[in-house]
Structure formats: C-alpha cells, structure tokens
Design a protein around this motif. Structure first.
Motif, PDB file in Angstrom:
ATOM      1  N   VAL A 159      -1.258  -5.897   4.407  1.00  0.00           N
ATOM      2  CA  VAL A 159      -0.268  -6.261   5.434  1.00  0.00           C
ATOM      3  C   VAL A 159       1.096  -5.782   4.959  1.00  0.00           C
ATOM      4  O   VAL A 159       1.488  -6.041   3.819  1.00  0.00           O
ATOM      5  CB  VAL A 159      -0.249  -7.776   5.689  1.00  0.00           C
ATOM      6  CG1 VAL A 159       0.758  -8.114   6.790  1.00  0.00           C
ATOM      7  CG2 VAL A 159      -1.634  -8.282   6.067  1.00  0.00           C
ATOM      8  N   VAL A 160       1.826  -5.074   5.841  1.00  0.00           N
ATOM      9  CA  VAL A 160       3.164  -4.588   5.502  1.00  0.00           C
ATOM     10  C   VAL A 160       4.125  -5.054   6.592  1.00  0.00           C
ATOM     11  O   VAL A 160       3.884  -4.823   7.783  1.00  0.00           O
ATOM     12  CB  VAL A 160       3.206  -3.055   5.380  1.00  0.00           C
ATOM     13  CG1 VAL A 160       4.575  -2.610   4.873  1.00  0.00           C
ATOM     14  CG2 VAL A 160       2.101  -2.547   4.457  1.00  0.00           C
ATOM     15  N   ILE A 161       5.210  -5.708   6.170  1.00  0.00           N
ATOM     16  CA  ILE A 161       6.151  -6.323   7.107  1.00  0.00           C
ATOM     17  C   ILE A 161       7.560  -5.857   6.782  1.00  0.00           C
ATOM     18  O   ILE A 161       7.970  -5.833   5.616  1.00  0.00           O
ATOM     19  CB  ILE A 161       6.087  -7.863   7.005  1.00  0.00           C
ATOM     20  CG1 ILE A 161       4.655  -8.354   7.251  1.00  0.00           C
ATOM     21  CG2 ILE A 161       7.047  -8.516   7.997  1.00  0.00           C
ATOM     22  CD1 ILE A 161       4.446  -9.826   6.877  1.00  0.00           C
ATOM     23  N   THR A 162       8.326  -5.483   7.805  1.00  0.00           N
ATOM     24  CA  THR A 162       9.741  -5.159   7.623  1.00  0.00           C
ATOM     25  C   THR A 162      10.588  -6.081   8.495  1.00  0.00           C
ATOM     26  O   THR A 162      10.107  -6.650   9.478  1.00  0.00           O
ATOM     27  CB  THR A 162      10.038  -3.696   8.003  1.00  0.00           C
ATOM     28  OG1 THR A 162       9.565  -3.445   9.339  1.00  0.00           O
ATOM     29  CG2 THR A 162       9.365  -2.739   7.047  1.00  0.00           C
ATOM     30  N   ALA A 163      11.861  -6.209   8.132  1.00  0.00           N
ATOM     31  CA  ALA A 163      12.778  -7.072   8.867  1.00  0.00           C
ATOM     32  C   ALA A 163      13.388  -6.332  10.042  1.00  0.00           C
ATOM     33  O   ALA A 163      13.673  -5.131   9.971  1.00  0.00           O
ATOM     34  CB  ALA A 163      13.879  -7.578   7.939  1.00  0.00           C
ATOM     35  N   GLY A 164      13.604  -7.066  11.138  1.00  0.00           N
ATOM     36  CA  GLY A 164      14.311  -6.530  12.291  1.00  0.00           C
ATOM     37  C   GLY A 164      15.718  -7.100  12.353  1.00  0.00           C
ATOM     38  O   GLY A 164      16.140  -7.857  11.485  1.00  0.00           O
ATOM     39  N   LYS A 186      -1.800  -9.223  -1.094  1.00  0.00           N
ATOM     40  CA  LYS A 186      -1.854  -7.965  -0.351  1.00  0.00           C
ATOM     41  C   LYS A 186      -0.943  -7.980   0.882  1.00  0.00           C
ATOM     42  O   LYS A 186      -1.249  -7.362   1.900  1.00  0.00           O
ATOM     43  CB  LYS A 186      -3.295  -7.614   0.045  1.00  0.00           C
ATOM     44  CG  LYS A 186      -4.253  -7.510  -1.146  1.00  0.00           C
ATOM     45  CD  LYS A 186      -5.557  -6.835  -0.767  1.00  0.00           C
ATOM     46  CE  LYS A 186      -5.359  -5.360  -0.532  1.00  0.00           C
ATOM     47  NZ  LYS A 186      -6.644  -4.643  -0.351  1.00  0.00           N
ATOM     48  N   VAL A 187       0.150  -8.714   0.785  1.00  0.00           N
ATOM     49  CA  VAL A 187       1.167  -8.727   1.846  1.00  0.00           C
ATOM     50  C   VAL A 187       2.472  -8.198   1.244  1.00  0.00           C
ATOM     51  O   VAL A 187       3.042  -8.814   0.347  1.00  0.00           O
ATOM     52  CB  VAL A 187       1.383 -10.141   2.417  1.00  0.00           C
ATOM     53  CG1 VAL A 187       2.484 -10.112   3.489  1.00  0.00           C
ATOM     54  CG2 VAL A 187       0.091 -10.702   2.991  1.00  0.00           C
ATOM     55  N   GLU A 188       2.921  -7.048   1.719  1.00  0.00           N
ATOM     56  CA  GLU A 188       4.154  -6.444   1.231  1.00  0.00           C
ATOM     57  C   GLU A 188       5.265  -6.645   2.263  1.00  0.00           C
ATOM     58  O   GLU A 188       5.092  -6.331   3.440  1.00  0.00           O
ATOM     59  CB  GLU A 188       3.960  -4.946   0.984  1.00  0.00           C
ATOM     60  CG  GLU A 188       3.007  -4.631  -0.163  1.00  0.00           C
ATOM     61  CD  GLU A 188       3.603  -4.975  -1.534  1.00  0.00           C
ATOM     62  OE1 GLU A 188       4.832  -5.179  -1.611  1.00  0.00           O
ATOM     63  OE2 GLU A 188       2.836  -5.026  -2.515  1.00  0.00           O
ATOM     64  N   PRO A 234       9.812 -14.675  -0.358  1.00  0.00           N
ATOM     65  CA  PRO A 234       8.521 -14.922  -1.014  1.00  0.00           C
ATOM     66  C   PRO A 234       7.764 -13.653  -1.380  1.00  0.00           C
ATOM     67  O   PRO A 234       6.541 -13.673  -1.566  1.00  0.00           O
ATOM     68  CB  PRO A 234       7.757 -15.722   0.047  1.00  0.00           C
ATOM     69  CG  PRO A 234       8.275 -15.203   1.335  1.00  0.00           C
ATOM     70  CD  PRO A 234       9.713 -14.854   1.102  1.00  0.00           C
ATOM     71  N   ARG A 235       8.471 -12.537  -1.511  1.00  0.00           N
ATOM     72  CA  ARG A 235       7.818 -11.237  -1.739  1.00  0.00           C
ATOM     73  C   ARG A 235       6.898 -11.232  -2.948  1.00  0.00           C
ATOM     74  O   ARG A 235       5.760 -10.758  -2.857  1.00  0.00           O
ATOM     75  CB  ARG A 235       8.887 -10.156  -1.876  1.00  0.00           C
ATOM     76  CG  ARG A 235       8.347  -8.799  -2.286  1.00  0.00           C
ATOM     77  CD  ARG A 235       9.431  -7.733  -2.256  1.00  0.00           C
ATOM     78  NE  ARG A 235       9.007  -6.509  -2.929  1.00  0.00           N
ATOM     79  CZ  ARG A 235       9.727  -5.388  -2.962  1.00  0.00           C
ATOM     80  NH1 ARG A 235      10.897  -5.341  -2.356  1.00  0.00           N
ATOM     81  NH2 ARG A 235       9.277  -4.325  -3.600  1.00  0.00           N
ATOM     82  N   ALA A 236       7.351 -11.777  -4.068  1.00  0.00           N
ATOM     83  CA  ALA A 236       6.535 -11.750  -5.291  1.00  0.00           C
ATOM     84  C   ALA A 236       5.217 -12.490  -5.100  1.00  0.00           C
ATOM     85  O   ALA A 236       4.160 -12.043  -5.567  1.00  0.00           O
ATOM     86  CB  ALA A 236       7.320 -12.356  -6.453  1.00  0.00           C
ATOM     87  N   LEU A 237       5.258 -13.599  -4.400  1.00  0.00           N
ATOM     88  CA  LEU A 237       4.045 -14.373  -4.156  1.00  0.00           C
ATOM     89  C   LEU A 237       3.134 -13.667  -3.161  1.00  0.00           C
ATOM     90  O   LEU A 237       1.917 -13.560  -3.371  1.00  0.00           O
ATOM     91  CB  LEU A 237       4.415 -15.769  -3.634  1.00  0.00           C
ATOM     92  CG  LEU A 237       3.255 -16.677  -3.215  1.00  0.00           C
ATOM     93  CD1 LEU A 237       2.343 -16.980  -4.406  1.00  0.00           C
ATOM     94  CD2 LEU A 237       3.796 -17.980  -2.612  1.00  0.00           C
ATOM     95  N   LEU A 238       3.723 -13.152  -2.063  1.00  0.00           N
ATOM     96  CA  LEU A 238       2.917 -12.518  -1.023  1.00  0.00           C
ATOM     97  C   LEU A 238       2.252 -11.237  -1.518  1.00  0.00           C
ATOM     98  O   LEU A 238       1.139 -10.900  -1.088  1.00  0.00           O
ATOM     99  CB  LEU A 238       3.788 -12.232   0.200  1.00  0.00           C
ATOM    100  CG  LEU A 238       4.282 -13.460   0.967  1.00  0.00           C
ATOM    101  CD1 LEU A 238       5.230 -13.050   2.092  1.00  0.00           C
ATOM    102  CD2 LEU A 238       3.108 -14.247   1.535  1.00  0.00           C
TER     103      LEU A 238
END
Length: 421
Positions: free
Chosen positions: A79-84, A103-105, A95-99
C-alpha cells in the motif's frame, strides 16, 4: 503487475451538515471486497485521504481499520499513500515507521536538506525517498514515484507550474537512471492544465486565476503511467492514454451529481503500454435534484413531483440505509415561507435528506420585455427615454421587472431632474 489506484476519499467530510462516516465505511467495505477478488500487487491512494488536516478519531479509526483489514486479506500487497492538499502532511506521515513494517508506505512531505555553497546555499531534495519499489507475485518489480501535494515552498520557481514540472521531470529522470529496466508508476496530487471541473459549486480547492494549474505539454520522457488526485471528475489528463484522474469516491457537491465513482485496476510491465480497467462503485446515497431539468417549478408543482419521485420512510419514520440527498429548485417570486415549510415537512416524510431549497429566478427575455428598439448610434442613446434604459438596467441587474411602485418613483425622480435642469 496489477495495481489498484484511487484518490480523494475525504474521510470525515460533512455533506450539507450530514456526517458521511457510514458512507465512507460503505465504500471501504466495497474496496476491501475488490482487493480480495483482484489480489493486486499494490494499492495506491493519491491524496486527500481525509477531508481536513485534523480528522476526528472516528475518521482515523475507519482509515486504520481499513489498512489493517486490507493488508491482512492480501498479505503480499504493498500500500502506498501520499498526502493531498486537504491532508495534514506531517500527521499523515507520523506513523510511517510503524506502517512500513506492515507494507504500508506513506509519503506526506518532501524531505530536503540545506547544502551550503560558496554563494550561500541551496536545498537538496531527497528524491530517493520518493521512490518505492513494489515487487509483484510473479517477481517483477515496478517503482512507484510518490509525489504528495507540492506546496509553493517546495517548488520555488518563477511560477508554480514551472516548479512542479521541474520537480516531476527531475524525479522521473533520476528514477530512470536508478531503475533503468523497471516500469515507473507516478502518483501525484495536483491541478492539471485542461482538467474538467464543475463550472459552479466546484468542491475542489482551486486557486483563483489558475496559479496552481500545471501544464505538462511536451513531456516525452514521462513515467509509464501517472495516477492523479485532486480533481473529482474521472478523466484522462492532457488527452493522453498514460495519465488520468481516478476521481473522488463520493460526490462532494451537487455539481457532481452525474460523476462516476470507483477505482482503476492498472496492469503495468516494463517497456509495455499499461492497460486500465475501471471498477465502478455506486455510492450508498444518491444525489437527487428536483426537477432534474432546467425548468423551475412553482411550489405546488414541486410538492406533487416530490410525492411522486421520493419513496416514503419506514413505518416508524426512520431513514433507510438507501436514503437520498435532495435539492429542490423553486421559483423565487412564487415561493413564500409557508411554502418552504410545507416542502420541508413533505421531504421529512420521505426516505430522503433535504440539503437545500434553491430559490431560482427564471431568466427573462430582454427583447420581450423592452421591445425591439435597436441602438445603432450615439443619437439613438441620447434620444432614448431614460426610463427605458433604467428599466432595462434593472432587469439585467436583478433578473426581474420593476414593480409599478418602483417605476412610478423613477418617473417622479426623472421629472424632478427635468424641472431642475
């Protein structure tokens, strides 16, 4: 490699004051079923995950519950997520380090460092941090280029469009050099030149004057595919077959009543043209505008239409899970406060939520009102009755004729002016 692309969830949105959390949960449940069925290698969410930078606990709970369910039902999926522009970039990335361990970037911000030089210094962008390799079930790897909403301080340039262009092309070039044999899929959040947005009641935050409109004309060495967020109407970008907006997952205003919603399933491979399949989603609550055409009805006609068009509520007067959002259009000069109250009470007995009653002034035909008098010269203007000009100006300004009382007052005023002259 199979990738599901989506954007503009706007979790936490209030639609005319109505909490939409159940609608978002309805969509997320649908999307979870698509993931279980499609078993994609990656899920890309291109910005505006939340509707504002300080989402409620309930909105965040729905978001994290979905991520937990999705990664569990499809363990190999990245899963890859960017901010809008609606998101808080730092909050989304916190929470990037945990996610990452699940397998969630998440990429909310563009990381830069200050590099001193002889003549001062410059900002160095960490482009490598924006490159996320994704390996599919078959062992093939694609690289996702993550571009969160770029604020003006990141793209310092003569113009915002030029700055974004430079950023996207630099990122793509560096990815080509680092991963020469891999397919490149870019995800961004921006307002592309020529994008089709609603002319009225547009829900996107568009800067007046097109200052944030990005033109990508002439970009030959572009990524293999670009999925973009920000514009809510599903459409191609720049008339290409390699870039598109997936659109919002729910209508965000009544201007979007005819938009289609869903996600794209994109299949990519190195040195091959991507293929796109649209999975259409039907929102839980439909938008209804009565009347549907441009006709504007009297309150009496509208009451009859509401009775015929909308289903009744349940026996206990409760809304069903499939209620509709409604806008009523009524003639301004024909409606009274009592009429408004009766329409509100009528809709309250239907399986519907009334969002607004739009009071419309029917457009008037100036030729019919003012006759066929034509102005061909300055003499025609000087010889024209001033009252006719004033009456015509009143119609243009207010889209309604003067009352007899107003016309009488103007005649009296003009006579007084003549006498003083």
């Amino acid at each position: 490699m199979k990738i599901i692309t989506t954007s503009d969830w706007h979790i936490g949105n209030l639609f005319h004051g109505n909490d939409r959390l159940s609608e978002h949960q309805h969509f997320l449940s649908w999307l979870l079923r698509q993931i279980e069925e499609q078993q994609p290698d990656a899920l890309l969410i291109a910005g505006d995950v939340f509707d504002n930078g300080n989402p409620s606990a309930a909105a965040q709970s729905a978001y994290y519950a979905f991520l937990a369910d999705a990664t569990q039902s499809c363990p190999h999926m990245q899963v890859v997520i960017t901010a809008g522009n609606h998101d808080s970039a730092s909050r989304l990335e916190a929470p990037r380090a945990l996610l990452t361990r699940h397998k969630v970037e998440v990429r909310g911000t563009v990381h830069r460092t200050w590099v001193p030089t002889d003549d001062g210094g410059t900002w160095a962008t960490d482009y490598d941090d924006l490159m996320v390799p994704v390996t599919g079930k078959d062992g093939e790897t694609a690289v996702v280029l993550t571009v969160p909403y770029l604020r003006s301080d990141v793209v310092q340039h003569s113009s915002y469009s030029a700055g974004v262009n430079r950023f996207l092309r630099e990122l793509t070039q560096r990815a080509r050099e680092k991963y020469p044999s891999h397919a490149l899929v870019m995800m961004a959040h921006m307002y592309a030149n020529g994008a089709d947005i609603a002319s009225k009641d547009a829900s996107e935050r568009i800067v007046i004057g097109g200052q944030e409109e990005v033109s990508m004309e002439g970009w030959s060495d572009h990524p293999d595919y670009l999925t973009c967020g920000h514009i809510h109407k599903r459409q191609h970008i720049w008339n290409t077959d390699w870039a598109r907006y997936t659109g919002s997952i729910l209508p965000m205003s009544f201007a979007e009543v005819d938009y289609r919603h869903g996600v794209d399933v994109v299949t990519v491979a190195a040195h091959q043209k991507p293929t796109v399949e649209f999975l259409e989603y039907t929102p839980q609550h439909k938008l209804v505008v009565l009347p549907e055409d441009d006709e504007v009805w009297t309150p009496k006609e509208l009451k009859k239409l509401v009775s015929q068009s909308l289903a009744d509520r349940g026996e206990e007067g409760t809304l069903g899970d499939d209620f509709v959002y409604v806008v009523l259009k009524v003639k301004l000069e024909k409606v009274s406060n009592d009429d408004i109250k009766e329409l509100e009470d009528l809709v309250a007995r239907k399986n519907a939520v009334l969002c607004k009653i739009q009071k419309v002034i029917p457009m008037l035909d100036l030729n019919t009102l003012m006759g066929q008098q034509q102005i061909h010269s300055i003499d025609d203007i000087l010889n024209r009755d001033p009252l006719d000009t004033l009456k015509e100006t009143f119609v243009v300004r207010h889209n309604a004729e003067m009352s007899e009382h107003q016309e009488s007052m103007l005649k009296s005023l003009l006579e007084t002016i003549d006498q003083e002259d």
